[in-house]
Design a protein around this motif. Structure first.
Motif, mmCIF file in Angstrom:
data_model
loop_
_atom_site.group_PDB
_atom_site.id
_atom_site.type_symbol
_atom_site.label_atom_id
_atom_site.label_comp_id
_atom_site.label_asym_id
_atom_site.label_seq_id
_atom_site.Cartn_x
_atom_site.Cartn_y
_atom_site.Cartn_z
ATOM 1 N N ALA A 1 17.772 7.181 -12.755
ATOM 2 C CA ALA A 1 16.799 6.827 -13.796
ATOM 3 C C ALA A 1 15.390 6.766 -13.202
ATOM 4 C CB ALA A 1 17.173 5.499 -14.444
ATOM 5 N N LEU A 2 15.263 6.170 -12.017
ATOM 6 C CA LEU A 2 13.963 6.091 -11.354
ATOM 7 C C LEU A 2 13.464 7.486 -10.986
ATOM 8 C CD1 LEU A 2 11.642 4.488 -10.143
ATOM 9 C CD2 LEU A 2 12.999 4.216 -8.066
ATOM 10 N N GLU A 3 14.379 8.333 -10.501
ATOM 11 C CA GLU A 3 14.004 9.706 -10.153
ATOM 12 C C GLU A 3 13.518 10.469 -11.384
ATOM 13 O OE1 GLU A 3 16.178 13.608 -8.375
ATOM 14 O OE2 GLU A 3 16.632 11.702 -7.391
ATOM 15 N N ASP A 4 14.199 10.269 -12.524
ATOM 16 C CA ASP A 4 13.775 10.922 -13.769
ATOM 17 C C ASP A 4 12.385 10.448 -14.197
ATOM 18 O OD1 ASP A 4 16.130 12.363 -13.908
ATOM 19 O OD2 ASP A 4 17.060 11.057 -15.409
ATOM 20 N N ARG A 5 12.125 9.148 -14.087
ATOM 21 C CA ARG A 5 10.810 8.617 -14.462
ATOM 22 C C ARG A 5 9.733 9.123 -13.505
ATOM 23 N NH1 ARG A 5 13.845 3.726 -15.462
ATOM 24 N NH2 ARG A 5 13.144 2.957 -13.434
ATOM 25 N N THR A 6 10.084 9.237 -12.234
ATOM 26 C CA THR A 6 9.139 9.773 -11.254
ATOM 27 C C THR A 6 8.786 11.211 -11.599
ATOM 28 O OG1 THR A 6 10.000 8.322 -9.526
ATOM 29 C CG2 THR A 6 8.759 10.258 -8.803
ATOM 30 N N LYS A 7 9.795 12.012 -11.931
ATOM 31 C CA LYS A 7 9.550 13.410 -12.319
ATOM 32 C C LYS A 7 8.687 13.486 -13.567
ATOM 33 C CE LYS A 7 13.698 15.469 -10.312
ATOM 34 N NZ LYS A 7 15.009 16.075 -10.616
ATOM 35 N N THR A 8 8.946 12.616 -14.521
ATOM 36 C CA THR A 8 8.159 12.599 -15.761
ATOM 37 C C THR A 8 6.702 12.243 -15.456
ATOM 38 O OG1 THR A 8 10.106 11.973 -17.048
ATOM 39 C CG2 THR A 8 7.961 11.544 -18.051
ATOM 40 N N ALA A 9 6.488 11.253 -14.586
ATOM 41 C CA ALA A 9 5.120 10.857 -14.217
ATOM 42 C C ALA A 9 4.412 11.993 -13.486
ATOM 43 C CB ALA A 9 5.151 9.603 -13.344
ATOM 44 N N LEU A 10 5.095 12.628 -12.551
ATOM 45 C CA LEU A 10 4.490 13.743 -11.811
ATOM 46 C C LEU A 10 4.183 14.922 -12.728
ATOM 47 C CD1 LEU A 10 6.583 13.590 -8.527
ATOM 48 C CD2 LEU A 10 4.152 13.052 -8.791
ATOM 49 N N THR A 11 5.041 15.167 -13.691
ATOM 50 C CA THR A 11 4.792 16.245 -14.659
ATOM 51 C C THR A 11 3.545 15.934 -15.482
ATOM 52 O OG1 THR A 11 7.131 16.813 -14.770
ATOM 53 C CG2 THR A 11 5.761 17.509 -16.627
ATOM 54 N N ALA A 12 3.396 14.683 -15.894
ATOM 55 C CA ALA A 12 2.208 14.291 -16.661
ATOM 56 C C ALA A 12 0.948 14.476 -15.820
ATOM 57 C CB ALA A 12 2.332 12.840 -17.127
ATOM 58 N N MET A 13 1.010 14.108 -14.540
ATOM 59 C CA MET A 13 -0.158 14.298 -13.669
ATOM 60 C C MET A 13 -0.464 15.779 -13.490
ATOM 61 S SD MET A 13 -0.140 11.274 -10.806
ATOM 62 C CE MET A 13 1.390 11.717 -10.028
ATOM 63 N N ARG A 14 0.551 16.608 -13.348
ATOM 64 C CA ARG A 14 0.317 18.058 -13.232
ATOM 65 C C ARG A 14 -0.340 18.604 -14.491
ATOM 66 N NH1 ARG A 14 5.124 18.011 -10.220
ATOM 67 N NH2 ARG A 14 6.396 18.394 -12.044
ATOM 68 N N LYS A 15 0.071 18.118 -15.653
ATOM 69 C CA LYS A 15 -0.540 18.558 -16.914
ATOM 70 C C LYS A 15 -2.026 18.188 -16.956
ATOM 71 C CE LYS A 15 3.604 18.336 -19.799
ATOM 72 N NZ LYS A 15 4.273 17.600 -20.897
ATOM 73 N N ILE A 16 -2.343 16.979 -16.514
ATOM 74 C CA ILE A 16 -3.743 16.536 -16.479
ATOM 75 C C ILE A 16 -4.550 17.429 -15.542
ATOM 76 C CG2 ILE A 16 -5.295 14.671 -15.759
ATOM 77 C CD1 ILE A 16 -3.018 12.719 -16.669
ATOM 78 N N LEU A 17 -4.016 17.643 -14.343
ATOM 79 C CA LEU A 17 -4.717 18.480 -13.364
ATOM 80 C C LEU A 17 -4.893 19.904 -13.873
ATOM 81 C CD1 LEU A 17 -3.045 17.196 -10.088
ATOM 82 C CD2 LEU A 17 -5.392 16.798 -10.844
ATOM 83 N N ARG A 18 -3.869 20.455 -14.478
ATOM 84 C CA ARG A 18 -3.938 21.826 -14.996
ATOM 85 C C ARG A 18 -4.969 21.928 -16.119
ATOM 86 N NH1 ARG A 18 -4.062 26.920 -14.123
ATOM 87 N NH2 ARG A 18 -3.091 28.194 -15.709
ATOM 88 N N THR A 19 -4.991 20.948 -17.006
ATOM 89 C CA THR A 19 -5.954 20.958 -18.104
ATOM 90 C C THR A 19 -7.378 20.890 -17.579
ATOM 91 O OG1 THR A 19 -4.359 19.911 -19.585
ATOM 92 C CG2 THR A 19 -6.672 19.748 -20.211
ATOM 93 N N THR A 20 -7.628 20.009 -16.614
ATOM 94 C CA THR A 20 -8.982 19.898 -16.064
ATOM 95 C C THR A 20 -9.368 21.153 -15.290
ATOM 96 O OG1 THR A 20 -8.180 18.673 -14.135
ATOM 97 C CG2 THR A 20 -8.992 17.379 -15.988
ATOM 98 N N GLU A 21 -8.396 21.762 -14.601
ATOM 99 C CA GLU A 21 -8.661 23.000 -13.873
ATOM 100 C C GLU A 21 -9.038 24.130 -14.825
ATOM 101 O OE1 GLU A 21 -5.795 26.179 -11.780
ATOM 102 O OE2 GLU A 21 -5.708 24.176 -10.887
ATOM 103 N N LEU A 22 -8.286 24.277 -15.898
ATOM 104 C CA LEU A 22 -8.592 25.325 -16.889
ATOM 105 C C LEU A 22 -9.941 25.067 -17.554
ATOM 106 C CD1 LEU A 22 -5.078 25.818 -18.536
ATOM 107 C CD2 LEU A 22 -6.274 27.390 -16.988
ATOM 108 N N ASN A 23 -10.234 23.799 -17.847
ATOM 109 C CA ASN A 23 -11.521 23.442 -18.441
ATOM 110 C C ASN A 23 -12.657 23.807 -17.494
ATOM 111 O OD1 ASN A 23 -13.269 21.820 -20.398
ATOM 112 N ND2 ASN A 23 -13.607 20.759 -18.479
ATOM 113 N N SER A 24 -12.491 23.500 -16.212
ATOM 114 C CA SER A 24 -13.525 23.803 -15.220
ATOM 115 C C SER A 24 -13.780 25.297 -15.129
ATOM 116 C CB SER A 24 -13.120 23.269 -13.845
ATOM 117 O OG SER A 24 -13.077 21.870 -13.863
#
Length: 166
Positions: free
Chosen positions: A7-30
């Motif tokens: 369960a902790l591993e799944d939540r960690t993956k979900t958090a990391l995926t959310a951070m990747r989405k944020i980074l990707r969005t800001t990268e595309l915006n830039s």
């Protein structure tokens, strides 16, 4: 029985995926902003603050952006070299330098797309105060978890690009 490790591993993956989405969005915006205006998000925000406030000192803009003097100097030099801003010595105190947008700077602001920062600001402002506080605390905690204890890092998402790019 629930496997707490899984369960902790799944939540960690979900958090990391959310951070990747944020980074990707800001990268595309830039990239989009750079293609359309030749500016980084930090440069655009710097210019918007001059546009909003008219003539200002570099220290005032740096304080509002939450960036260091070194980052401010780098932004200022690049924007001046691009002909987007101009400096003027103070009339009563010659040590004071006032910044303002040039005509070219005003034109670029008119064509600049609304980016991630504008969308975030709009959505963030619509949240309840407690939600804003919770989100800020969570983001600051994530930054600390990643080992980012540098107080000089800008509140703007691409501050390091300003210092490292030419």
């Amino acid at each position: 029985m629930i496997d707490m490790g899984a369960a902790l591993e799944d939540r960690t993956k979900t958090a990391l995926t959310a951070m990747r989405k944020i980074l990707r969005t800001t990268e595309l915006n830039s990239k989009r902003l750079m293609q359309e205006t030749g500016l980084t998000p930090s440069q655009l925000i710097f210019m918007q603050m001059l546009d909003d406030e008219h003539e200002q000192t570099a220290g005032f803009v740096a304080g509002r952006m939450g960036i260091t003097q070194a980052t401010t100097t780098a932004l200022l030099q690049k924007l001046e070299a691009q002909g987007m801003i101009q400096r003027r010595k103070g009339e009563t105190d010659r040590r004071q330098v006032w910044l303002s947008l040039t005509d070219a700077g005003h034109k670029v602001l008119q064509i600049a797309p609304d980016g991630v920062h504008a969308r975030f600001h709009q959505e963030f402002a619509a949240l309840e105060e407690w939600e804003q506080a919770m989100l800020i605390a969570s983001l600051e905690r994530v930054a600390a978890m990643l080992g980012n204890h540098d107080q000089g890092v800008a509140a703007v998402l691409d501050a390091t690009a300003v210092l490292s790019s030419d």
